[in-house]
Design an enzyme around this catalytic site. Structure first.
Site, mmCIF file in Angstrom:
data_model
loop_
_atom_site.group_PDB
_atom_site.id
_atom_site.type_symbol
_atom_site.label_atom_id
_atom_site.label_comp_id
_atom_site.label_asym_id
_atom_site.label_seq_id
_atom_site.Cartn_x
_atom_site.Cartn_y
_atom_site.Cartn_z
ATOM 1 N N ASP A 136 1.014 -1.515 -0.386
ATOM 2 C CA ASP A 136 -0.064 -0.299 0.175
ATOM 3 C C ASP A 136 0.808 0.990 0.199
ATOM 4 O OD1 ASP A 136 -2.268 -2.346 0.398
ATOM 5 O OD2 ASP A 136 -1.528 -1.739 2.719
ATOM 6 N N ARG A 191 -13.543 -0.764 -3.185
ATOM 7 C CA ARG A 191 -13.016 0.253 -1.082
ATOM 8 C C ARG A 191 -13.017 1.394 -1.472
ATOM 9 N NH1 ARG A 191 -8.772 -4.456 -0.992
ATOM 10 N NH2 ARG A 191 -9.801 -6.427 -1.754
ATOM 11 N N ASP A 204 -2.034 -2.702 -4.182
ATOM 12 C CA ASP A 204 -2.689 -2.952 -3.723
ATOM 13 C C ASP A 204 -3.166 -1.893 -2.935
ATOM 14 O OD1 ASP A 204 -4.249 -4.711 -2.132
ATOM 15 O OD2 ASP A 204 -2.883 -5.197 -0.901
ATOM 16 N N ASP A 249 -4.910 1.513 3.697
ATOM 17 C CA ASP A 249 -5.103 0.697 3.914
ATOM 18 C C ASP A 249 -5.180 0.776 4.936
ATOM 19 O OD1 ASP A 249 -5.661 -0.407 1.645
ATOM 20 O OD2 ASP A 249 -5.687 -2.449 1.915
#
Length: 441
Positions: free
Chosen positions: A219, A314, A258, A262
């Site tokens: 990330d 997301r 990714d 996160d």
């Protein structure tokens, strides 16, 4: 199964079922404050600024001050990856100022070892050769894992407790680095452009889903097992290496990125505010597994005044957490690069309030929510604009008209830690003008 509901019917339902946009505020706004050492008339020192009172879940308890109390000996200005790594390893509390562009200055070829090449990997694990019943194993998978470990050692940098990382001016940039806030408390990251934290060695997993998937590791910012974290006024982008331009291998997108931000592994009390997320696939994941052993009762996150621009999914996707999503601007211009906005995962408690959704006519409003095994979501005061028309939208009613099973409309809690909540109809203007790097007032 999706029901055959026309777009015009969904829009009509959205307008009729939604409550009017509201400016109701449960807590009054508290202006951003600098450290007490700053005197009136002097330009505020961003490194000494702390999270305002009540500004989301990161304000819980003792709040979030980062490295604001750092003595002069613990203040660092960095311009290279090595300087950044050295500063992160230095004593806390600390302030780290990022000046200019920090890059890893290495290529994928520099990390490859054990005879790994992508061409050899593709030949070895082609489903026509390897099959689809088992994950890759053997010498080439071992070489991929060893190469990935070499990359991790260089680009994954740990952020410890009582730390502020802040960009200087409008051009602070961290490229190709994964900041990992792991098992830390009291961290602030502000005013930085994060760009293209690409995985050189994605892993093929033929058992992931019906068709298999490529999975990447890094990330831009990973928050794991940490508390009291404030991520504010940053910009996240893949730069000139966007997900949308990756090739297909084995019929699946070669995923080299990714998440952008996160928040997982029992992290708690996080505020993400006034950031800009653009041109990316897996944007923000809150909770990484369906196992409640670690995450139940944690993952309390506030997401406010962020600009989600041409991102695929997301925004965020949530498991377990009580997540307040308010005053965000969702700009979704292309149905082909969009899956959903809010992912309603296992035991999630999303409270979506006064957000502005601007969609192209090809994007179905029912797809703003996706059910990942959740049961309920509170949505109020949100606004939808399709073409030139803006109107209130009941996100749950629109979703339920198109998909089964229905979601409930009461997440079971009401946020009390937040700044002033502005009317949804003004969010597109305020957020587009003031979110992202270089826009701190």
């Amino acid at each position: 199964m999706k029901r055959a509901v026309a777009l015009t019917t969904l829009l009509s339902l959205a307008v009729l079922a939604a409550p009017p946009a509201s400016a109701t505020t449960l807590r009054t706004d508290v202006p951003e404050t600098a450290a007490s050492s700053e005197t009136a008339g002097r330009r505020p020192d961003l490194g000494r600024r702390t999270l305002p009172a009540n500004d989301g879940w990161a304000a819980e308890g003792t709040g979030t001050t980062g490295g604001a109390a750092a003595p002069a000996s613990n203040v660092h200005t960095v311009s290279t990856r090595t300087e950044l790594a050295t500063a992160l390893a230095a004593p806390s509390p600390k302030i780290i100022y990022v000046k200019g562009t920090i890059d890893t200055d290495r290529t994928c070829a520099d990390y490859a070892t054990g005879g790994y090449t992508l061409e050899a990997y593709l030949a070895a694990y082609d489903p026509a050769v390897w099959g689809r019943e088992a994950e890759p194993s053997g010498p080439l998978e071992d070489a991929r894992a060893a190469s990935a470990a070499r990359q991790s050692a260089n680009i994954k940098l740990k952020v410890g407790s009582n730390t502020t990382i802040v960009g200087l001016g409008k051009d602070a940039r961290i490229r190709g680095v994964n900041l990992h806030v792991d098992k830390a408390d009291n961290v602030i990251v502000r005013n930085i452009l994060f760009e293209d934290t690409a995985d050189c060695f994605p892993q093929w997993d033929p058992t992931d889903g019906a068709e298999g998937n490529w999975n990447s590791l890094y990330d831009n910012i990973s928050v794991t097992g940490s508390t009291h974290v404030w991520v504010d006024h940053n910009t996240f982008t893949d730069g000139d290496n966007p997900d949308s331009e990756q090739p297909l291998y084995f019929g699946r997108p070669y995923q080299v990125h990714d998440g952008q931000l996160d928040i997982t592994n029992a992290a708690n009390f996080v505020t993400a505010s006034w950031n800009r997320f653009s041109g990316h696939d897996k944007t923000m994941l809150i909770g990484s597994t369906n196992n409640p052993a670690n995450d139940a009762g944690k993952l309390k996150v506030t997401v406010h005044h962020n600009h989600f621009d041409d991102v695929l999914q997301r925004l965020p996707r949530v498991r377990f957490g009580q997540v307040h999503v308010y005053n965000n601007y969702y700009e979704i211009p292309d149905a082909s690069t969009f899956e959903y906005a809010l992912g309603v995962g296992v035991q999630s408690q999303i409270f979506a309030e006064n957000n502005f959704f601007r969609l192209s006519r090809a994007v179905a409003p029912a797809d703003l929510l996706y059910n990942w095994g959740g049961t309920t979501l509170t949505a109020r005061g949100n606004v939808l604009r399709v073409g030139g028309r803006a109107a209130p939208v009941d996100l749950v009613a629109v979703h339920n008209a198109a998909y089964d099973p229905d979601l409930g409309s009461d997440a079971g809690w009401t946020p009390v830690l937040h700044t002033a909540i502005e009317p949804a109809r003004t969010v597109d203007r305020s957020v587009s003008r003031h979110a992202g790097v270089g826009e701190i007032g």
